[in-house]
Scaffold this motif. Structure first.
Motif, PDB file in Angstrom:
ATOM      1  N   GLY A 162     -10.553 -55.294 -30.625  1.00 31.91           N
ATOM      2  CA  GLY A 162     -11.725 -54.194 -29.924  1.00 31.91           C
ATOM      3  C   GLY A 162     -11.334 -52.880 -30.931  1.00 31.91           C
ATOM      4  O   GLY A 162     -12.395 -52.048 -30.679  1.00 31.91           O
ATOM      5  N   ALA A 165     -14.262 -52.756 -33.479  1.00 32.25           N
ATOM      6  CA  ALA A 165     -15.640 -52.875 -32.738  1.00 32.25           C
ATOM      7  C   ALA A 165     -16.372 -51.712 -32.409  1.00 32.25           C
ATOM      8  O   ALA A 165     -17.564 -51.659 -32.131  1.00 32.25           O
ATOM      9  CB  ALA A 165     -15.316 -53.743 -31.305  1.00 32.25           C
ATOM     10  N   PRO A 169     -20.599 -52.410 -32.828  1.00 34.39           N
ATOM     11  CA  PRO A 169     -20.602 -53.009 -31.539  1.00 34.39           C
ATOM     12  C   PRO A 169     -21.476 -54.202 -31.442  1.00 34.39           C
ATOM     13  O   PRO A 169     -21.585 -55.174 -30.577  1.00 34.39           O
ATOM     14  CB  PRO A 169     -21.213 -51.870 -30.463  1.00 34.39           C
ATOM     15  N   ARG A 171     -22.271 -56.361 -33.949  1.00 40.61           N
ATOM     16  CA  ARG A 171     -21.607 -57.351 -34.574  1.00 40.61           C
ATOM     17  C   ARG A 171     -20.349 -58.100 -33.653  1.00 40.61           C
ATOM     18  O   ARG A 171     -20.224 -59.320 -33.784  1.00 40.61           O
ATOM     19  CB  ARG A 171     -20.951 -56.983 -35.833  1.00 40.61           C
ATOM     20  N   TRP A 172     -19.729 -57.149 -32.908  1.00 40.03           N
ATOM     21  CA  TRP A 172     -18.698 -57.325 -32.014  1.00 40.03           C
ATOM     22  C   TRP A 172     -19.221 -58.214 -31.003  1.00 40.03           C
ATOM     23  O   TRP A 172     -18.709 -59.238 -30.490  1.00 40.03           O
ATOM     24  CB  TRP A 172     -17.986 -56.221 -31.313  1.00 40.03           C
ATOM     25  N   TRP A 213     -18.119 -62.863 -38.290  1.00 35.19           N
ATOM     26  CA  TRP A 213     -17.589 -61.752 -37.904  1.00 35.19           C
ATOM     27  C   TRP A 213     -16.733 -60.925 -39.102  1.00 35.19           C
ATOM     28  O   TRP A 213     -16.984 -59.631 -39.313  1.00 35.19           O
ATOM     29  CB  TRP A 213     -16.523 -62.138 -36.724  1.00 35.19           C
TER      30      TRP A 213
END
Length: 332
Positions: A162, A165, A169, A171-172, A213
């Motif tokens: 995280g 991230a 956010p 793509r997370w 990712w």
């Protein structure tokens, strides 16, 4: 830091990649445990050896990697690590650890009759270069590292827990989506159970968001995995996840702990200022206090080998080592 080169500017057109060359030698080496490793050599057969260590784990080598080395001066040795690229068997994790890869490099070095070599690696390739050099310091001439990754828990937490991230956010959210909420406290292991399910279809389905990712954050200009072939995605995701699920088969902090074994060697560290995969803090920690290390933080650049300023800086390093060798007869 004793020898910090600092933030490197310069025109990306400088440090131009060398022309593409074809290998003068390609072979398959049986390294045991059922693994066959693909090895190639290009450039000058009697030139200064450079062992090129690709990223991932699981990324494999590409012809592009030959272009960082003046073929009239260097003998470039590229190989696909266990389980990926043209090595066989594909996506195999049995007998596939950092210790095995270090042993493979040593076997390649001996089989090709190489005394000492420059170790050239980025990301996971930098990890492996450090691990090999620390195991066999007598076999290393110098280290040229990019986008340093040391395999520590904090680095994995940054990327899979995280940290990054907060910058991406959207793509997370895509990365989280395939995993049930109850399993999101450990995404490496959540993906692990699916990438090693013995259901090839499921393994491919989960390999694509894993690859997406990482690829989406590798360059400063965000790009995704695109249309990565399913077999490539599965191989990359399985191998990378296998290593990360096992702490890269390193003791926590091992590569910094054992740095004293290689501090006599020259090291050139090329690091993107805005590397979101392997942030500059890690490269800084590696270089700090290493008198023979030169850290070059490259502006307006991310993680990928193909980033224009990163590529140019790596060529400048290799050309600089070439010129120093010609002047003094020594690599550095």
């Amino acid at each position: 830091m004793d020898r910090l080169a600092g933030q490197i500017g310069g025109n990306p057109s400088q440090g131009k990649l060398h022309p593409m060359v074809e290998p003068f030698d390609q072979r398959q080496i049986d390294v045991g445990d059922g693994h066959i490793i693909h090895v190639e050599q290009s450039g000058h057969p009697e030139g200064v050896p450079v062992i090129v260590l690709h990223g991932g784990p699981g990324g494999g080598c590409s012809p592009y990697m030959r272009r960082f080395f003046d073929p009239k001066h260097y003998r470039a040795i590229l190989f696909d690590q266990r389980g990926c690229g043209r090595s066989r068997p594909h996506a195999e994790v049995a007998a596939n650890t950092t210790r095995h890869l270090v042993s493979d490099i040593e076997q390649i070095r001996r089989e090709l009759g190489i005394g000492k070599a420059i170790l050239f690696g980025g990301s996971w390739g930098a990890t492996l270069a450090l691990a090999y050099a620390q195991a066999h310091p007598e076999a290393a001439l110098a280290l040229v590292l990019r986008g340093v990754f040391l395999g520590r828990r904090a680095e994995l937490d940054w990327f899979y827990g995280g940290g990054v991230a907060r910058f991406f956010p959207d793509r997370w959210a895509d990365f989280l989506k395939p995993i049930p909420v109850a399993e999101r406290d450990d995404l490496i292991m959540a993906y692990h159970s699916r990438l090693f399910s013995n259901d090839r279809g499921q393994e491919i389905r989960y390999s694509l968001p894993w690859l997406q990712w990482e690829n989406s954050l590798a360059g400063l200009e965000i790009s995704g995995a695109g249309h990565a072939p399913p077999d490539y995605a599965r191989t990359f995701a399985r191998l990378e996840n296998h290593y990360f699920a096992h702490g890269c088969f390193l003791d926590e902090g091992q590569l910094l702990r054992d740095r004293h074994l290689i501090e006599h060697l020259p090291a050139f560290i090329v690091q993107g200022r805005y590397d979101m995969v392997c942030p500059p803090q890690t490269a800084w920690e590696l270089a700090e206090g290493w008198e023979n290390a030169e850290l070059r933080i490259v502006p307006a650049s991310g993680h990928a080998l193909s980033e224009p300023r990163i590529a140019a800086e790596l060529v400048r390093v290799m050309d600089g080592l070439r010129d120093a060798t010609r002047r003094s007869g020594r690599v550095a």
